[in-house]
Design a protein around this motif. Structure first.
Motif, PDB file in Angstrom:
ATOM      1  N   PRO A 268     -21.897  11.441  71.685  1.00  0.00           N
ATOM      2  CA  PRO A 268     -22.303  12.922  71.373  1.00  0.00           C
ATOM      3  C   PRO A 268     -23.532  13.265  72.229  1.00  0.00           C
ATOM      4  O   PRO A 268     -24.380  12.403  72.201  1.00  0.00           O
ATOM      5  N   PRO A 269     -23.731  14.157  72.772  1.00  0.00           N
ATOM      6  CA  PRO A 269     -24.989  14.538  73.585  1.00  0.00           C
ATOM      7  C   PRO A 269     -26.183  14.667  72.668  1.00  0.00           C
ATOM      8  O   PRO A 269     -25.961  14.962  71.281  1.00  0.00           O
ATOM      9  N   ALA A 270     -27.310  14.238  73.119  1.00  0.00           N
ATOM     10  CA  ALA A 270     -28.442  14.459  72.354  1.00  0.00           C
ATOM     11  C   ALA A 270     -28.538  16.048  71.935  1.00  0.00           C
ATOM     12  O   ALA A 270     -28.361  16.812  72.499  1.00  0.00           O
ATOM     13  N   PRO A 271     -29.117  16.051  70.407  1.00  0.00           N
ATOM     14  CA  PRO A 271     -29.127  17.315  69.801  1.00  0.00           C
ATOM     15  C   PRO A 271     -30.454  17.968  70.651  1.00  0.00           C
ATOM     16  O   PRO A 271     -31.366  17.511  70.725  1.00  0.00           O
ATOM     17  N   THR A 272     -30.387  19.289  70.722  1.00  0.00           N
ATOM     18  CA  THR A 272     -31.440  20.175  71.308  1.00  0.00           C
ATOM     19  C   THR A 272     -32.284  20.527  69.956  1.00  0.00           C
ATOM     20  O   THR A 272     -31.972  20.548  68.993  1.00  0.00           O
ATOM     21  N   PRO A 273     -33.499  21.148  70.345  1.00  0.00           N
ATOM     22  CA  PRO A 273     -34.403  21.552  69.213  1.00  0.00           C
ATOM     23  C   PRO A 273     -33.839  22.832  68.319  1.00  0.00           C
ATOM     24  O   PRO A 273     -33.805  22.920  67.188  1.00  0.00           O
ATOM     25  N   LEU A 274     -32.948  23.529  69.174  1.00  0.00           N
ATOM     26  CA  LEU A 274     -32.183  24.755  68.513  1.00  0.00           C
ATOM     27  C   LEU A 274     -30.969  23.976  67.597  1.00  0.00           C
ATOM     28  O   LEU A 274     -30.831  24.600  66.452  1.00  0.00           O
ATOM     29  N   ASP A 275     -30.522  22.980  67.933  1.00  0.00           N
ATOM     30  CA  ASP A 275     -29.490  22.369  67.266  1.00  0.00           C
ATOM     31  C   ASP A 275     -30.106  21.778  65.846  1.00  0.00           C
ATOM     32  O   ASP A 275     -29.308  21.915  64.815  1.00  0.00           O
ATOM     33  N   VAL A 276     -31.291  21.206  66.119  1.00  0.00           N
ATOM     34  CA  VAL A 276     -32.009  20.609  64.814  1.00  0.00           C
ATOM     35  C   VAL A 276     -32.238  21.883  63.984  1.00  0.00           C
ATOM     36  O   VAL A 276     -31.867  21.639  62.804  1.00  0.00           O
ATOM     37  N   ARG A 277     -32.759  22.779  64.216  1.00  0.00           N
ATOM     38  CA  ARG A 277     -33.088  24.004  63.386  1.00  0.00           C
ATOM     39  C   ARG A 277     -31.798  24.528  62.680  1.00  0.00           C
ATOM     40  O   ARG A 277     -31.769  24.696  61.469  1.00  0.00           O
ATOM     41  N   ARG A 278     -30.777  24.607  63.526  1.00  0.00           N
ATOM     42  CA  ARG A 278     -29.638  25.068  62.814  1.00  0.00           C
ATOM     43  C   ARG A 278     -29.236  24.183  61.826  1.00  0.00           C
ATOM     44  O   ARG A 278     -28.576  24.408  60.848  1.00  0.00           O
ATOM     45  N   ALA A 279     -29.081  22.792  62.129  1.00  0.00           N
ATOM     46  CA  ALA A 279     -28.705  21.814  61.126  1.00  0.00           C
ATOM     47  C   ALA A 279     -29.494  21.915  59.955  1.00  0.00           C
ATOM     48  O   ALA A 279     -29.187  22.021  58.710  1.00  0.00           O
ATOM     49  N   VAL A 280     -30.939  22.218  60.082  1.00  0.00           N
ATOM     50  CA  VAL A 280     -31.820  22.185  58.743  1.00  0.00           C
ATOM     51  C   VAL A 280     -31.509  23.467  58.025  1.00  0.00           C
ATOM     52  O   VAL A 280     -31.252  23.495  56.987  1.00  0.00           O
ATOM     53  N   ALA A 281     -31.105  24.476  58.678  1.00  0.00           N
ATOM     54  CA  ALA A 281     -30.975  25.811  58.030  1.00  0.00           C
ATOM     55  C   ALA A 281     -29.635  25.608  57.262  1.00  0.00           C
ATOM     56  O   ALA A 281     -29.533  26.334  56.148  1.00  0.00           O
ATOM     57  N   SER A 282     -28.621  25.086  57.975  1.00  0.00           N
ATOM     58  CA  SER A 282     -27.423  24.999  57.318  1.00  0.00           C
ATOM     59  C   SER A 282     -27.300  24.168  55.924  1.00  0.00           C
ATOM     60  O   SER A 282     -26.546  24.368  54.916  1.00  0.00           O
ATOM     61  N   ARG A 283     -28.498  23.084  55.636  1.00  0.00           N
ATOM     62  CA  ARG A 283     -28.573  22.445  54.633  1.00  0.00           C
ATOM     63  C   ARG A 283     -29.393  22.949  53.520  1.00  0.00           C
ATOM     64  O   ARG A 283     -29.398  22.316  52.394  1.00  0.00           O
ATOM     65  N   ARG A 284     -30.447  24.066  53.808  1.00  0.00           N
ATOM     66  CA  ARG A 284     -31.269  24.554  53.002  1.00  0.00           C
ATOM     67  C   ARG A 284     -30.490  25.529  52.033  1.00  0.00           C
ATOM     68  O   ARG A 284     -29.648  26.158  52.336  1.00  0.00           O
ATOM     69  N   PRO A 285     -30.560  25.451  50.425  1.00  0.00           N
ATOM     70  CA  PRO A 285     -29.952  26.088  49.519  1.00  0.00           C
ATOM     71  C   PRO A 285     -30.349  27.557  49.826  1.00  0.00           C
ATOM     72  O   PRO A 285     -31.437  28.086  50.060  1.00  0.00           O
ATOM     73  N   ALA A 286     -29.277  28.175  49.445  1.00  0.00           N
ATOM     74  CA  ALA A 286     -29.371  29.966  49.681  1.00  0.00           C
ATOM     75  C   ALA A 286     -30.615  30.196  48.683  1.00  0.00           C
ATOM     76  O   ALA A 286     -30.672  29.906  47.696  1.00  0.00           O
ATOM     77  N   ALA A 287     -31.380  31.189  49.121  1.00  0.00           N
ATOM     78  CA  ALA A 287     -32.568  31.754  48.111  1.00  0.00           C
ATOM     79  C   ALA A 287     -31.963  32.721  47.224  1.00  0.00           C
ATOM     80  O   ALA A 287     -30.946  33.425  47.485  1.00  0.00           O
ATOM     81  N   LEU A 288     -32.464  32.861  46.025  1.00  0.00           N
ATOM     82  CA  LEU A 288     -32.076  33.987  45.016  1.00  0.00           C
ATOM     83  C   LEU A 288     -32.569  34.940  45.292  1.00  0.00           C
ATOM     84  O   LEU A 288     -33.761  35.358  46.007  1.00  0.00           O
ATOM     85  N   PRO A 289     -31.875  36.306  44.815  1.00  0.00           N
ATOM     86  CA  PRO A 289     -32.629  37.634  45.149  1.00  0.00           C
ATOM     87  C   PRO A 289     -33.805  37.804  44.452  1.00  0.00           C
ATOM     88  O   PRO A 289     -33.916  37.165  43.579  1.00  0.00           O
ATOM     89  N   ALA A 290     -34.752  38.210  45.265  1.00  0.00           N
ATOM     90  CA  ALA A 290     -35.968  38.689  44.658  1.00  0.00           C
ATOM     91  C   ALA A 290     -36.044  39.575  43.671  1.00  0.00           C
ATOM     92  O   ALA A 290     -35.313  40.662  43.628  1.00  0.00           O
ATOM     93  N   ALA A 291     -36.847  39.375  42.522  1.00  0.00           N
ATOM     94  CA  ALA A 291     -36.872  40.339  41.352  1.00  0.00           C
ATOM     95  C   ALA A 291     -37.747  41.454  41.511  1.00  0.00           C
ATOM     96  O   ALA A 291     -38.919  41.160  42.354  1.00  0.00           O
ATOM     97  N   SER A 292     -37.596  42.618  40.976  1.00  0.00           N
ATOM     98  CA  SER A 292     -38.390  43.760  41.310  1.00  0.00           C
ATOM     99  C   SER A 292     -39.694  43.608  40.071  1.00  0.00           C
ATOM    100  O   SER A 292     -39.549  43.651  39.183  1.00  0.00           O
TER     101      SER A 292
END
Length: 290
Positions: free
Chosen positions: A249-273
């Protein structure tokens, strides 16, 4: 160390064969026809499955003859007079590696574009680019050695002893050179020239540039890709077969790395008022008394 081409999706085969003179044919004629058809040469087929291409002036003819009378799969002739006998002829049998035939036709296409003075140039000993000895130089540079001397024959042999090239001196029968293995030049692979796995012949007046194109291809240290199931049992016992791995596979680009990290980050909960106090905020009203 044997050089190995980079794997890619266009490789047709599942194993590299080394040395390449043990690779045998691919069984496909298109690669060797391509350089000539690119010049606009016509191509015809007969009812048996043989194919023929001719130069526009009919002074060069190439036949691909899987249903021919003998094992001469490729027969290539050139003429000074299209209605006369061939000036020179070359033959590759039905197990010759396709890449070697393609090297010949590629050089032939280039020579044809340069004119009759090139594609009908006779070898002349001691004359610059027309010296017959030049055809063996690529092989000698890759360690091929002069074989046991025989009267009237100059021969060299591959380092593994499984391929050789011979140049016969003296007078030869012009007709026999075109129709038999009794030609001026013979290149072969196998344990014996008498029963080769494959062979190629060229008559006396075959231009040196065309012969050299073949020997340069044979001398190339890079292995050739082939399918294991199509490899003759003889070759499997003599050649080195290296599996062709799938492309990395081709070497990942910095953009690929950021996308991969973002895909593994848990979704943020809605902010309370949450009311914020500021100098502009009104004070909270007191609640009702009990």
């Amino acid at each position: 160390m044997t050089q190995k081409p980079e794997p890619h999706h266009e490789i047709d085969g599942d194993a590299y064969v080394s040395p390449r003179h043990l690779a045998s044919t691919t069984g496909i004629g298109d690669p060797a026809f391509a350089p000539l058809l690119d010049l606009g040469w016509s191509i015809e087929h007969d009812d048996l499955g043989n194919a023929y291409t001719n130069a526009p002036d009919r002074k060069v003819r190439v036949g691909y003859l899987p249903e021919g009378e003998d094992d001469g799969l490729w027969r290539i002739n050139a003429y000074r007079d299209p209605f006369g006998p061939p000036t020179w002829g070359a033959c590759f049998n039905d197990r010759t590696p396709t890449e070697f035939v393609t090297a010949f036709t590629t050089a032939l296409a280039k020579a044809y574009e340069q004119g009759p003075a090139t594609y009908l140039a006779r070898p002349v000993a001691g004359v610059d680019e027309h010296d017959p000895f030049l055809a063996v130089v690529p092989l000698l540079k890759q360690g091929w050695e002069i074989d046991r001397p025989r009267w009237g024959v100059f021969a060299i042999q591959a380092p593994d002893g499984l391929a050789g090239m011979e140049y016969t001196t003296g007078d030869l029968d012009p007709e026999a050179e075109l129709s038999t293995r009794d030609a001026r030049w013979q290149l072969w692979a196998g344990t014996s020239i008498d029963r080769p796995v494959w062979y190629a012949t060229a008559s006396t007046d075959t231009p040196v540039a065309l012969l050299t194109a073949v020997t340069e291809c044979v001398a190339d240290p890079a292995p050739l890709p082939r399918w294991r199931q199509d490899t003759y049992s003889y070759i499997k016992g003599m050649a080195q077969l290296t599996p062709i791995l799938p492309p990395a596979p081709p070497a990942p680009t910095p953009l690929d790395v950021r996308r991969a990290v973002a895909s593994r980050r848990p979704a943020a909960l809605p902010a309370a008022s949450v009311p914020r106090w500021s100098t502009t905020s009104r004070p909270a009203l007191p609640g009702p008394r009990r």
